[in-house]
Scaffold this motif. Sequence first.
Motif, PDB file in Angstrom:
ATOM      1  N   UNK A 148       0.836  -1.197   0.000  1.00  0.00           N
ATOM      2  CA  UNK A 148       0.000   0.000   0.000  1.00  0.00           C
ATOM      3  C   UNK A 148       0.870   1.245   0.000  1.00  0.00           C
ATOM      4  N   UNK A 149       0.577   2.162  -0.899  1.00  0.00           N
ATOM      5  CA  UNK A 149       1.392   3.378  -0.918  1.00  0.00           C
ATOM      6  C   UNK A 149       0.529   4.629  -1.007  1.00  0.00           C
ATOM      7  N   UNK A 150      -0.723   4.491  -0.607  1.00  0.00           N
ATOM      8  CA  UNK A 150      -1.609   5.659  -0.555  1.00  0.00           C
ATOM      9  C   UNK A 150      -1.727   6.360  -1.894  1.00  0.00           C
ATOM     10  N   UNK A 151      -1.612   7.668  -1.848  1.00  0.00           N
ATOM     11  CA  UNK A 151      -1.847   8.456  -3.064  1.00  0.00           C
ATOM     12  C   UNK A 151      -0.585   8.656  -3.906  1.00  0.00           C
ATOM     13  N   UNK A 152       0.490   7.955  -3.567  1.00  0.00           N
ATOM     14  CA  UNK A 152       1.769   8.155  -4.270  1.00  0.00           C
ATOM     15  C   UNK A 152       1.635   8.096  -5.786  1.00  0.00           C
ATOM     16  N   UNK A 153       0.961   7.039  -6.276  1.00  0.00           N
ATOM     17  CA  UNK A 153       0.845   6.877  -7.728  1.00  0.00           C
ATOM     18  C   UNK A 153       0.159   8.072  -8.359  1.00  0.00           C
ATOM     19  N   UNK A 154      -0.889   8.543  -7.689  1.00  0.00           N
ATOM     20  CA  UNK A 154      -1.625   9.665  -8.264  1.00  0.00           C
ATOM     21  C   UNK A 154      -0.805  10.954  -8.211  1.00  0.00           C
ATOM     22  N   UNK A 155      -0.021  11.104  -7.126  1.00  0.00           N
ATOM     23  CA  UNK A 155       0.859  12.286  -7.048  1.00  0.00           C
ATOM     24  C   UNK A 155       1.861  12.258  -8.201  1.00  0.00           C
ATOM     25  N   UNK A 156       2.444  11.083  -8.421  1.00  0.00           N
ATOM     26  CA  UNK A 156       3.396  10.955  -9.532  1.00  0.00           C
ATOM     27  C   UNK A 156       2.719  11.202 -10.878  1.00  0.00           C
ATOM     28  N   UNK A 157       1.509  10.662 -10.979  1.00  0.00           N
ATOM     29  CA  UNK A 157       0.760  10.751 -12.231  1.00  0.00           C
ATOM     30  C   UNK A 157       0.636  12.195 -12.701  1.00  0.00           C
ATOM     31  N   UNK A 158       0.310  13.087 -11.749  1.00  0.00           N
ATOM     32  CA  UNK A 158       0.033  14.459 -12.147  1.00  0.00           C
ATOM     33  C   UNK A 158       1.290  15.299 -12.329  1.00  0.00           C
ATOM     34  N   UNK A 159       2.449  14.735 -11.961  1.00  0.00           N
ATOM     35  CA  UNK A 159       3.674  15.496 -12.208  1.00  0.00           C
ATOM     36  C   UNK A 159       4.558  14.782 -13.230  1.00  0.00           C
ATOM     37  N   UNK A 160       4.003  13.747 -13.855  1.00  0.00           N
ATOM     38  CA  UNK A 160       4.790  12.948 -14.795  1.00  0.00           C
ATOM     39  C   UNK A 160       4.640  13.506 -16.213  1.00  0.00           C
ATOM     40  N   UNK A 161       5.735  14.058 -16.767  1.00  0.00           N
ATOM     41  CA  UNK A 161       5.610  14.634 -18.120  1.00  0.00           C
ATOM     42  C   UNK A 161       5.199  13.600 -19.170  1.00  0.00           C
ATOM     43  N   UNK A 162       5.586  12.334 -18.954  1.00  0.00           N
ATOM     44  CA  UNK A 162       5.238  11.300 -19.929  1.00  0.00           C
ATOM     45  C   UNK A 162       3.715  11.083 -19.970  1.00  0.00           C
ATOM     46  N   UNK A 163       3.094  11.111 -18.787  1.00  0.00           N
ATOM     47  CA  UNK A 163       1.640  10.940 -18.720  1.00  0.00           C
ATOM     48  C   UNK A 163       0.954  12.119 -19.396  1.00  0.00           C
ATOM     49  N   UNK A 164       1.466  13.314 -19.112  1.00  0.00           N
ATOM     50  CA  UNK A 164       0.881  14.512 -19.716  1.00  0.00           C
ATOM     51  C   UNK A 164       0.983  14.435 -21.240  1.00  0.00           C
ATOM     52  N   UNK A 165       2.170  14.056 -21.705  1.00  0.00           N
ATOM     53  CA  UNK A 165       2.386  13.964 -23.150  1.00  0.00           C
ATOM     54  C   UNK A 165       1.475  12.900 -23.782  1.00  0.00           C
ATOM     55  N   UNK A 166       1.354  11.762 -23.092  1.00  0.00           N
ATOM     56  CA  UNK A 166       0.502  10.690 -23.618  1.00  0.00           C
ATOM     57  C   UNK A 166      -0.959  11.144 -23.661  1.00  0.00           C
ATOM     58  N   UNK A 167      -1.376  11.913 -22.640  1.00  0.00           N
ATOM     59  CA  UNK A 167      -2.747  12.432 -22.631  1.00  0.00           C
ATOM     60  C   UNK A 167      -2.956  13.366 -23.817  1.00  0.00           C
ATOM     61  N   UNK A 168      -1.959  14.233 -24.046  1.00  0.00           N
ATOM     62  CA  UNK A 168      -2.052  15.150 -25.195  1.00  0.00           C
ATOM     63  C   UNK A 168      -2.128  14.369 -26.510  1.00  0.00           C
ATOM     64  N   UNK A 169      -1.264  13.362 -26.635  1.00  0.00           N
ATOM     65  CA  UNK A 169      -1.282  12.551 -27.862  1.00  0.00           C
ATOM     66  C   UNK A 169      -2.650  11.909 -28.072  1.00  0.00           C
ATOM     67  N   UNK A 170      -3.201  11.360 -26.979  1.00  0.00           N
ATOM     68  CA  UNK A 170      -4.490  10.682 -27.066  1.00  0.00           C
ATOM     69  C   UNK A 170      -5.564  11.641 -27.561  1.00  0.00           C
ATOM     70  N   UNK A 171      -5.595  12.831 -26.980  1.00  0.00           N
ATOM     71  CA  UNK A 171      -6.603  13.813 -27.391  1.00  0.00           C
ATOM     72  C   UNK A 171      -6.348  14.296 -28.807  1.00  0.00           C
ATOM     73  N   UNK A 172      -5.071  14.527 -29.133  1.00  0.00           N
ATOM     74  CA  UNK A 172      -4.743  14.977 -30.489  1.00  0.00           C
ATOM     75  C   UNK A 172      -5.234  13.942 -31.503  1.00  0.00           C
ATOM     76  N   UNK A 173      -5.014  12.675 -31.197  1.00  0.00           N
ATOM     77  CA  UNK A 173      -5.462  11.617 -32.098  1.00  0.00           C
ATOM     78  C   UNK A 173      -6.972  11.675 -32.280  1.00  0.00           C
TER      79      UNK A 173
END
Lengths: 315, 291
Positions: free
Chosen positions: A72-97
């Motif tokens: 169990x690591x609590x909200x760690x994954x979500x904290x990383x998620x929102x500061x992860x440039x790769x996730x942001x870029x992938x989200x942008x790619x998904x929407x662009x597509x």
Amino acid sequence: MSLQPISRRHRLQTDIRTRFRFKRSLSKSDLFWAYIMVAPNLLGLLIFYIWPIFQNFYFSFTTWGDFGKSAWSGLDNYKNLFSDPEVLHATQNTFAYAVMTIPVSMAISLVVAAFLNQKIRGIGLYRALYFLPMVTIPAAVAMMWRWLFNGDYGLLNYLLSLVSLGPVRWLSDDTALYAVVLVGIWSSIGFNMIILLAGLQTIPTVYYEAASLDGAGATQRFFRITMPLLSPTVFFLTIVSLINGLQVFDQIFLMIKPKSTAIENTQSLVYLFYKTAFIDGDKGYGAAIVTLLFVIILAITMVQLWFQKKWVHYD
Amino acid sequence: MISQSQRNPSATAPFTRLKVRPASLAIHLFLIIGALTMVGPFIWMILTSFKSFTEATHVPPVFLPAVPEWSNYSEVFSSLPFFNFYVNTIVMALGRVVGVLFFCSMMAYALARIEFPGRNLIFLLVLSVFMVPGQVLLIPQYLLMSQLGWLNSLQALIAPGLFSAFGTFQLRQYFLSLPKELEEAARLDGANHFQIYWRIMLPLVKSGLLALAILKILWSWNELLWPLIVNNSPDKLTLSAGLAFLQDEFTTNYPQMMAGATLAILPMIVMFAVLQRYFIEGIAISGSKGG
């Protein structure tokens, strides 16, 4: 078995009879069979589809170490998620597509559907040919398009060279996403066209005849009759296309090599999820990424349902 | 956009008929160019699959091979367990079809025709599965397969696909449309619900079962992510996932890649040609390309 029209009185009687008997006759045997018949699929759905929803949500709060151990690591994954440039870029790619593919595909499909709705010859053949990509294995689609896109021997660059353009490095960093979008449009036209054609066929011809008699031109008829009456179909298609488009994976995975630099500019959220969870083995973070995707899809669908009042006409 | 004269040819005067012809010619021209764009990549793939390597990579391109290279096709079978891909894909598709037709139709019948306590709750559960993108389930489904020791097996390919919320929902619509009187007589004869379902109702929803079976076969045939995740030994792959490997293995052997792709899509194309109406209707009803 022929079903004769039943007189209203007769139907009323049977209604009363069945309703009355129904209460009396929901016997132990009925209950028994109901549960027996529901059980296999219910069990399967619970094990493979419903329980996993909760499991995945739980995993998104855990960190996975070596040998598949998780903690169990609590909200760690979500904290990383929102500061992860790769996730942001992938989200942008998904929407662009999705944003590039869906409107273009729908516009082309609408024109094709409108033409096919004119009772012209060969409608069945056209319909089948446009539909072909839908029955084709995604990997085969990717292979034939990669071959067309090939920088050195590809047919597309040859055709461009005939009009002294190119050569284009279709699958390189800057253009790879557009290449994937192009294939996405090509693959989805058949599906969109079928749905739009079905929608067009429900519009009564009398409307057009009446409008013509009143002197409405083709453009006016299209915007005043076709568009409003087709709006429920377009609405349905937009919802389905966005749900499908935001889950794009196959063509990116198959067309872009994982080690090429173009992958950064093309990888979608599902691709990132696959890579994180199943290549890198980070199932906790992967679960968080796919939860993000779920929330995005849910939110967008809700917003569309909310906005439909503004533009969708139901009779 | 739609001119009156075309919709009503009986009323066309010679004057309007003159106007119609160029219009429908333009329409055909547009549709033919579109159709060529759709079919072109397929034709190019098939042509390439019969070329020698030198022909395939010749600049400017050679359109027709001098001699058809059938060896490209035989090499696909000798260099990859392509025969296994076929068998695995067919087993996966048929296994799922049998499961879905049986399990979903039973549940759909009960949901549509028996008013038992808990019915609405179960229907709600079925609907909730619709709301969730399939990828959300992949990690737990994979772990379950791993715990059962089913990774790299045919069971893993089939298992989750044996059950379906979509199939239940679709068949429920079919059962709902049947009149109540049908079961009355059977009830009076003392038949139980399973007998009514099996002997009376199931034959009446044949078209629904066929549409569902076709969709399920198509989706199984084309599914990529699930086989890719659960199976990685080459002899346990499906055509869809196997082709992805073929692509990596023969990075530059284009004719052979095209031969493999052609072989993989051929059965679905033939099935589509024969059962076109059911394919198109099924996909239109489901409103989905996969899942």
